[in-house]
Write an enzyme that holds these catalytic residues in place. Structure first.
Site, PDB file in Angstrom:
ATOM      1  N   GLY A  42      43.433  38.880  50.753  1.00 24.65           N
ATOM      2  CA  GLY A  42      43.765  39.723  51.901  1.00 24.65           C
ATOM      3  C   GLY A  42      44.944  40.564  51.473  1.00 24.65           C
ATOM      4  O   GLY A  42      45.932  40.050  50.983  1.00 24.65           O
ATOM      5  N   CYS A  43      44.828  41.860  51.607  1.00 23.68           N
ATOM      6  CA  CYS A  43      45.876  42.751  51.135  1.00 23.68           C
ATOM      7  C   CYS A  43      47.174  42.417  51.868  1.00 23.68           C
ATOM      8  O   CYS A  43      47.159  42.170  53.045  1.00 23.68           O
ATOM      9  CB  CYS A  43      45.497  44.189  51.409  1.00 23.68           C
ATOM     10  SG  CYS A  43      45.689  45.193  49.981  1.00 23.68           S
ATOM     11  N   ILE A  44      48.278  42.389  51.171  1.00 24.65           N
ATOM     12  CA  ILE A  44      49.540  42.073  51.829  1.00 24.65           C
ATOM     13  C   ILE A  44      49.997  43.224  52.713  1.00 24.65           C
ATOM     14  O   ILE A  44      49.874  44.340  52.363  1.00 24.65           O
ATOM     15  CB  ILE A  44      50.656  41.778  50.813  1.00 24.65           C
ATOM     16  CG1 ILE A  44      50.373  42.549  49.525  1.00 24.65           C
ATOM     17  CG2 ILE A  44      50.722  40.313  50.534  1.00 24.65           C
ATOM     18  CD1 ILE A  44      51.433  43.408  49.119  1.00 24.65           C
TER      19      ILE A  44
END
Ligand SMILES: Cc1cc2nc3c(=O)[nH]c(=O)nc-3n(C[C@H](O)[C@H](O)[C@H](O)COP(=O)(O)OP(=O)(O)OC[C@H]3O[C@@H](n4cnc5c(N)ncnc54)[C@H](O)[C@@H]3O)c2cc1C
Lengths: 105, 417
Positions: A103-105
């Protein structure tokens, strides 16, 4: 972690069973991985998602999220959950032989 | 002829870019910033607004007033970009040609993409604090809330300032304790991620804090539907979470205009750009900065600041016909407000996840990384002054370099997986 396939070629997996090297995957491995993760026979719709997953990873360097899958794979989100219960993005990535989606930060 | 540099978006990233370019080029470039309105909102302040800790009017200033003299500010909605003809089209038909285009259109909130989210209950028991209007309406709702289930839900990544929903949860805990009604409020944080935060060491620290404050965390929850009337969040795999008051962080996408050019953006409208040079993968004279770029860094004002240096030097290189420099390392620096006048600080980049340590000076600090402190909270408050007076004008931040520094960080905590 390294395991060996029935055919004898070594595969490097992370502790959760995701491929670390997509090039070590081939199509014959998909069914056994799917079965291990509670999915029966892979249908054409499964393959549509698996192929999209691999293609995106190999061209962009990251695995698509569920949302991107729902928009671009041709399979709507509701159906993704029917095909790959619990976590479509993670399960499809595992079967498609690509690293765990982050999950992209 | 002087190069014509056109910047779409006069928010954090567009303003930083314009001011930095103006400083290096002076009169030797024609710099134009286009934005649809002249209201620049200090977005980090939106976190405090629902708790009555800041006045909404204080968060808004003129966009144009943040730009150096000589920069041309245009009010208008960019409707189309033509990368072949090298021009942008405004609503109303006017065309603006460019030699270099910078896309700084930020992220757009898409509450309408989640079924039911903007239906019955929206702005009554379903709110977001990600806009000025939303945060103000939530403030009024919180005043009248004196017990029940408060649910904070991040629908999906990417979002701006990924720690803001956690900060909101911490501040809500503090707010209800101050009011003496914490025992009547259940707080639940519901996220699509598989932990409170994506990075291991930081996740441990934040999970501990959440547990200590009695905030329940529900992970891997992909919201498919919001039922405002029944007070239910429903996930795609048919799990349910009940709420009396829902604070949602809706889906984010890139600007609509990005989609007007095939190949410019990814599936959700963020500009495909090289993660270290910020050049678009479609056209060499198009660049992206800030939230609009699809680079795998946080969508944060601090990131736009660190990107600014790389972008401006690459625009110069491009215009001189030189090779670009891949100098942006994903540097992100965020204060995480934890309530009771304390905060954490994290500092990380593409390669190195947040770890404890001292910042900005190794062995000295004075700020402590990934540990709660009063000083970090003061740093968070000081960021507002820094934002208007150093960040937007495109000045360096004292003692903080654009590239992340390893010195002072406890790197031994990073497991070698
Ligand atoms: C609640 C909250 C808390 C935050 N806290 C922090 C924090 O503590 N620290 C931190 O560093 N960051 C924080 N952020 C994130 C930070 O505010 C953003 O990352 C930053 O503002 C991004 O800047 P930007 O220029 O990319 O986008 P924006 O500042 O949003 O600017 C984009 C601009 O483009 C304009 N635009 C878009 N499309 C068009 C078009 N077609 N035509 C004309 N104009 C257009 C818009 O009007 C807008 O002005 C927070 C954000 C939120 C919402």
């Amino acid at each position: 972690m390294t395991t060996t396939t029935p055919l004898g070629s070594p595969i490097e997996l992370d502790p959760e069973g995701f491929f670390l090297r997509p090039e070590q995957w081939d199509e014959t491995m998909a069914e056994p991985i799917a079965r291990e993760n509670g999915i029966g026979a892979l249908t054409e719709r499964h393959w549509q998602v698996i192929n999209f997953m691999r293609h995106s990873y190999l061209t962009t360097g990251s695995a698509p999220s569920i949302r991107t899958l729902g928009k671009a794979s041709g399979v709507p989100v509701k159906e993704l959950y029917q095909l790959f219960p619990k976590g479509p993005a993670k399960l499809a990535a595992k079967i498609a032989g690509i690293p765990k989606p982050r999950g992209c930060i | 002829m002087n190069p014509r540099i056109v910047i779409i978006g006069g928010g954090t990233a567009g303003t930083i870019t314009a001011n930095r370019l103006s400083r290096v080029y002076g009169d030797d470039a024609a710099i134009t910033v286009i934005d649809r309105d002249d209201r620049h909102v200090y977005q980090p302040g939106l976190l405090f607004l629902p708790f009555g800790l800041v006045d909404p009017n204080r968060l808004v200033r003129s966009r144009q007033a943040q730009l150096r003299a000589g920069i041309n500010f245009r009010l208008g909605e960019v409707q189309r970009i033509d990368t072949e003809a090298e021009r942008v089209m405004l609503a109303g038909g006017e065309e603006i040609p460019y030699d270099v285009l910078v896309i700084a259109t930020g992220a757009t909130l898409l509450p309408g993409e989640t079924q039911g989210l903007t239906g019955p209950g929206w702005q009554e028991r379903v709110f977001t604090f990600y806009t000025l209007e939303g945060a103000t309406a939530l403030r009024d709702a919180l005043r009248g809330f004196d017990g029940g289930r408060l649910v904070i839900n991040t629908v999906d990544m990417p979002i701006k300032c990924p720690v803001a929903p956690l900060e909101f949860s911490f501040l809500a805990d503090w707010h209800f304790r101050e009011r003496g009604i914490r025992d009547r409020v259940q707080i639940e944080y519901v996220t699509s991620l598989d932990g409170a935060f994506t990075k291991a060491v930081c996740n441990r620290e934040l999970s501990g804090l959440l547990a200590g404050k009695d905030i329940t965390v529900t992970t891997e929850f992909n919201t498919g539907e919001v039922d405002g009337t029944g007070g239910r969040l429903v996930s795609w795999d048919d799990r349910e979470v009940n709420f009396d008051l829902l604070v949602t962080i809706p889906l984010h996408g890139g600007g609509e205009v990005i989609g007007s050019v095939p190949g410019l953006g990814d599936e959700i409208g963020f500009v495909r750009a090289d993660r270290s040079t910020l050049q678009s993968s479609l056209s060499p004279n198009v660049f992206a900065i800030g939230d609009a770029a699809d680079v795998p860094a946080s969508k944060a004002g601090s990131v736009a600041h660190f990107e600014g240096e790389t972008l401006v030097s690459n625009i110069q290189r491009f215009l001189r016909g030189e090779e670009l420099e891949g100098s942006f390392d994903g540097h992100t620096n965020c204060f995480i407000e934890t309530g009771f006048g304390r905060a954490l600080l994290i500092d990380f980049n593409y390669e190195t996840e947040p770890v404890p340590g001292l910042f900005p000076e190794p062995h000295i600090g004075p700020l402590r990384l990934l540990r709660e402190s009063r000083l970090n909270h003061l740093g968070k408050l000081a960021f507002e002054w820094i934002y208007w007076n150093l960040l937007l004008p495109g000045r360096p931040l004292p003692g903080i370099s654009d590239q992340m520094q390893l010195a002072g960080k406890q790197l031994n905590l990073l497991s070698t997986k």
